[in-house]
Design a protein around this motif. Structure first.
Motif, PDB file in Angstrom:
ATOM      1  N   LEU A   1      11.028 121.536  94.508  1.00  0.00           N
ATOM      2  CA  LEU A   1       9.950 122.493  94.280  1.00  0.00           C
ATOM      3  C   LEU A   1       8.661 121.767  93.926  1.00  0.00           C
ATOM      4  O   LEU A   1       8.670 120.831  93.116  1.00  0.00           O
ATOM      5  N   VAL A   2       7.557 122.182  94.529  1.00  0.00           N
ATOM      6  CA  VAL A   2       6.235 121.654  94.200  1.00  0.00           C
ATOM      7  C   VAL A   2       5.414 122.844  93.737  1.00  0.00           C
ATOM      8  O   VAL A   2       5.238 123.812  94.476  1.00  0.00           O
ATOM      9  N   TYR A   3       4.940 122.792  92.505  1.00  0.00           N
ATOM     10  CA  TYR A   3       4.257 123.937  91.925  1.00  0.00           C
ATOM     11  C   TYR A   3       2.857 123.551  91.449  1.00  0.00           C
ATOM     12  O   TYR A   3       2.616 122.412  91.052  1.00  0.00           O
ATOM     13  N   PRO A   4       1.930 124.505  91.501  1.00  0.00           N
ATOM     14  CA  PRO A   4       0.567 124.213  91.059  1.00  0.00           C
ATOM     15  C   PRO A   4       0.483 124.212  89.532  1.00  0.00           C
ATOM     16  O   PRO A   4       1.158 124.995  88.863  1.00  0.00           O
ATOM     17  N   LYS A   5      -0.340 123.320  89.020  1.00  0.00           N
ATOM     18  CA  LYS A   5      -0.563 123.252  87.577  1.00  0.00           C
ATOM     19  C   LYS A   5      -2.029 122.890  87.379  1.00  0.00           C
ATOM     20  O   LYS A   5      -2.445 121.783  87.717  1.00  0.00           O
ATOM     21  N   PRO A   6      -2.818 123.822  86.864  1.00  0.00           N
ATOM     22  CA  PRO A   6      -4.264 123.571  86.741  1.00  0.00           C
ATOM     23  C   PRO A   6      -4.613 122.327  85.936  1.00  0.00           C
ATOM     24  O   PRO A   6      -5.555 121.628  86.261  1.00  0.00           O
ATOM     25  N   ASP A   7      -3.844 122.018  84.898  1.00  0.00           N
ATOM     26  CA  ASP A   7      -4.128 120.825  84.087  1.00  0.00           C
ATOM     27  C   ASP A   7      -3.183 119.683  84.446  1.00  0.00           C
ATOM     28  O   ASP A   7      -2.826 118.862  83.606  1.00  0.00           O
ATOM     29  N   HIS A   8      -2.808 119.623  85.727  1.00  0.00           N
ATOM     30  CA  HIS A   8      -1.871 118.607  86.233  1.00  0.00           C
ATOM     31  C   HIS A   8      -2.326 117.206  85.828  1.00  0.00           C
ATOM     32  O   HIS A   8      -3.501 116.862  85.927  1.00  0.00           O
ATOM     33  N   ALA A   9      -1.372 116.417  85.393  1.00  0.00           N
ATOM     34  CA  ALA A   9      -1.581 114.988  85.167  1.00  0.00           C
ATOM     35  C   ALA A   9      -0.561 114.262  86.041  1.00  0.00           C
ATOM     36  O   ALA A   9       0.624 114.601  86.011  1.00  0.00           O
ATOM     37  N   PRO A  10      -0.988 113.297  86.852  1.00  0.00           N
ATOM     38  CA  PRO A  10      -0.060 112.605  87.752  1.00  0.00           C
ATOM     39  C   PRO A  10       1.079 111.938  86.987  1.00  0.00           C
ATOM     40  O   PRO A  10       0.897 111.444  85.871  1.00  0.00           O
ATOM     41  N   ALA A  11       2.236 111.914  87.616  1.00  0.00           N
ATOM     42  CA  ALA A  11       3.381 111.213  87.039  1.00  0.00           C
ATOM     43  C   ALA A  11       3.051 109.729  86.924  1.00  0.00           C
ATOM     44  O   ALA A  11       2.433 109.156  87.820  1.00  0.00           O
TER      45      ALA A  11
END
Length: 122
Positions: free
Chosen positions: A49-59
């Protein structure tokens, strides 16, 4: 409790459309979209699953690994598709690690998540 549950993994991105193009077109994976999220249909029935996250921080770790039979060929094909490989210390000029363990090279998706291609012996 979960021994018969078909668990799956997932990760976040900051832009689902960019992710769809990258995973579907650049990497050539079958992807589907529902409820604003993507599913990567990986070989071996290993959907992710790939989900959107507005405050995403790269792994900051490798979150997806693609085993390949020939790393040289895989790197060449990805470079031809516009993928840029990471240039960590200890890698050759193409971005391939040739030390102990499998041959491996790392690149990032458009959200900055780290992905690898690795050549497994045998």
């Amino acid at each position: 409790m979960f021994e018969n549950t078909k668990a799956f993994s997932g990760f976040s991105v900051d832009d689902i459309e960019k992710a769809r193009r990258f995973y579907g077109e650049t990497l050539g994976l079958r992807v589907s979209e529902a409820n604003g999220m993507l599913t990567l249909h990986l070989a071996g029935d290993r959907n992710t699953l790939v989900y959107p996250k507005p405050d995403h921080a790269p792994a900051t770790y490798t979150m997806l690994n693609f085993p390949v039979a020939d790393i040289e060929e895989a790197v060449d094909q990805l470079v031809a598709r516009g993928v840029e490989f990471e240039k960590y210390d200890g890698l050759d000029e193409r971005g391939i690690y040739r030390g102990t363990g499998p041959l491996i090279a790392w690149f990032r998706d458009p959200a900055g998540n780290i992905i690898s291609v690795l050549q497994m012996d045998g």
